[in-house]
Scaffold this motif. Sequence first.
Motif, PDB file in Angstrom:
ATOM      1  N   CYS A  45       0.856  -0.996   0.078  1.00  0.00           N
ATOM      2  CA  CYS A  45      -0.053   0.095   0.070  1.00  0.00           C
ATOM      3  C   CYS A  45       0.881   1.253   0.073  1.00  0.00           C
ATOM      4  O   CYS A  45       1.865   1.577   0.826  1.00  0.00           O
ATOM      5  CB  CYS A  45      -0.816  -0.054   1.216  1.00  0.00           C
ATOM      6  SG  CYS A  45      -2.121  -1.162   1.087  1.00  0.00           S
ATOM      7  N   ALA A  46       0.712   1.996  -0.947  1.00  0.00           N
ATOM      8  CA  ALA A  46       1.530   3.224  -1.259  1.00  0.00           C
ATOM      9  C   ALA A  46       1.070   4.297   0.104  1.00  0.00           C
ATOM     10  O   ALA A  46       0.093   4.272   0.429  1.00  0.00           O
ATOM     11  CB  ALA A  46       1.157   3.974  -2.588  1.00  0.00           C
ATOM     12  N   ALA A  47       2.009   4.991   0.600  1.00  0.00           N
ATOM     13  CA  ALA A  47       1.689   5.794   1.590  1.00  0.00           C
ATOM     14  C   ALA A  47       0.858   6.969   1.093  1.00  0.00           C
ATOM     15  O   ALA A  47       0.891   7.420  -0.136  1.00  0.00           O
ATOM     16  CB  ALA A  47       3.132   6.678   1.843  1.00  0.00           C
ATOM     17  N   LEU A  48      -0.056   7.409   2.018  1.00  0.00           N
ATOM     18  CA  LEU A  48      -0.786   8.616   1.649  1.00  0.00           C
ATOM     19  C   LEU A  48      -0.469   9.689   2.487  1.00  0.00           C
ATOM     20  O   LEU A  48      -0.184   9.744   3.697  1.00  0.00           O
ATOM     21  CB  LEU A  48      -2.337   8.069   2.172  1.00  0.00           C
ATOM     22  CG  LEU A  48      -2.875   6.895   1.464  1.00  0.00           C
ATOM     23  CD1 LEU A  48      -4.084   6.400   1.844  1.00  0.00           C
ATOM     24  CD2 LEU A  48      -2.900   7.055  -0.078  1.00  0.00           C
ATOM     25  N   ASP A  49      -0.741  10.967   1.898  1.00  0.00           N
ATOM     26  CA  ASP A  49      -0.292  12.258   2.460  1.00  0.00           C
ATOM     27  C   ASP A  49      -1.727  12.660   3.423  1.00  0.00           C
ATOM     28  O   ASP A  49      -2.708  11.791   3.577  1.00  0.00           O
ATOM     29  CB  ASP A  49       0.098  13.360   1.796  1.00  0.00           C
ATOM     30  CG  ASP A  49      -1.127  13.689   0.735  1.00  0.00           C
ATOM     31  OD1 ASP A  49      -2.189  13.420   0.778  1.00  0.00           O
ATOM     32  OD2 ASP A  49      -0.587  14.386  -0.359  1.00  0.00           O
ATOM     33  N   ASP A  50      -1.660  14.016   3.937  1.00  0.00           N
ATOM     34  CA  ASP A  50      -2.850  14.421   4.911  1.00  0.00           C
ATOM     35  C   ASP A  50      -4.103  14.593   3.920  1.00  0.00           C
ATOM     36  O   ASP A  50      -4.871  14.505   4.396  1.00  0.00           O
ATOM     37  CB  ASP A  50      -2.459  15.674   5.351  1.00  0.00           C
ATOM     38  CG  ASP A  50      -1.514  15.487   6.637  1.00  0.00           C
ATOM     39  OD1 ASP A  50      -1.362  14.486   7.054  1.00  0.00           O
ATOM     40  OD2 ASP A  50      -0.623  16.578   6.706  1.00  0.00           O
ATOM     41  N   THR A  51      -3.796  14.640   2.643  1.00  0.00           N
ATOM     42  CA  THR A  51      -5.125  14.818   1.898  1.00  0.00           C
ATOM     43  C   THR A  51      -5.557  13.243   1.175  1.00  0.00           C
ATOM     44  O   THR A  51      -6.373  13.434   0.328  1.00  0.00           O
ATOM     45  CB  THR A  51      -5.000  15.648   0.645  1.00  0.00           C
ATOM     46  OG1 THR A  51      -3.879  15.067  -0.252  1.00  0.00           O
ATOM     47  CG2 THR A  51      -4.237  17.011   1.252  1.00  0.00           C
ATOM     48  N   GLY A  52      -4.873  12.394   1.544  1.00  0.00           N
ATOM     49  CA  GLY A  52      -5.357  11.118   1.037  1.00  0.00           C
ATOM     50  C   GLY A  52      -4.526  10.831  -0.398  1.00  0.00           C
ATOM     51  O   GLY A  52      -4.970   9.726  -0.975  1.00  0.00           O
ATOM     52  N   ALA A  53      -3.827  11.704  -0.794  1.00  0.00           N
ATOM     53  CA  ALA A  53      -3.141  11.383  -2.008  1.00  0.00           C
ATOM     54  C   ALA A  53      -1.660  10.597  -1.990  1.00  0.00           C
ATOM     55  O   ALA A  53      -0.983  10.614  -0.897  1.00  0.00           O
ATOM     56  CB  ALA A  53      -2.528  12.610  -2.711  1.00  0.00           C
ATOM     57  N   PRO A  54      -1.408   9.817  -2.747  1.00  0.00           N
ATOM     58  CA  PRO A  54      -0.360   8.577  -2.803  1.00  0.00           C
ATOM     59  C   PRO A  54       1.013   9.478  -2.751  1.00  0.00           C
ATOM     60  O   PRO A  54       1.149  10.273  -3.506  1.00  0.00           O
ATOM     61  CB  PRO A  54      -0.558   7.628  -3.788  1.00  0.00           C
ATOM     62  CG  PRO A  54      -1.562   8.461  -4.764  1.00  0.00           C
ATOM     63  CD  PRO A  54      -2.411   9.283  -4.206  1.00  0.00           C
TER      64      PRO A  54
END
Length: 227
Positions: free
Chosen positions: A180-189
């Motif tokens: 699973c790719a990391a997600l930032d605070d906005t949910g973007a990979p």
Amino acid sequence: MRPALTGLATPRPTRRPGGRLNLPATLRANLAHTRRTGDGRVLVVPERPVFSTRVRNEADWRLVFVVDVSGSMEASVVWSALTAAVLGGVPTLSTHFLAFSTQVIDLTDRVADPLSLLLDVRVGGGTHIAAGLAHARSLVTVPSRTLVVVVSDFEEGYPLGGLLGEVRSLVSSGVHLLGCAALDDTGAPRYSVPVARQLVAAGMPVAALSPLALARWVGDRLRGETR
């Protein structure tokens, strides 16, 4: 996330008394046993009652979260902890939580309490995904009923040969593996595409999944679906 996990712990019909009477199943099983009353009504005689038994308490499947807690992973750690807590409530699933940077810490005993889990996670340091996968491999007892989910930006700080070797070992054993790719605070990979491509070639699918999509993936595997 709960609708994606429904049907994983439904009661099973049984002839053995002990649970609640399963009325629809009882009616179907006794349609041949009927009698007519004096006023013309037809009654079904439940000669073969069917009951609903509880699902076994022990977990049939093992889910191992291998979560990157290196310095760039803070937002994804929050997503992972909350998701692990939800999945940890599935009766047929034993959920483990491994946090790694350059070392691996087993926080499985905190999964039931996401706040405690987050308080115990120390974000920072380098990235050694291979070490996290090696620890996960040590927890595997029945590969075909084990899910290993790696949450990372895949910026491996050690030689890729070790990481690819761990992936191939898990895949060849029959473990269900997902990156699973990391997600930032906005949910973007946000992740290393070149490394992800090599992981895919080694046998581990890599995707940018929301917690809901991950729950669907887990639910599909537990139901025996592979789409």
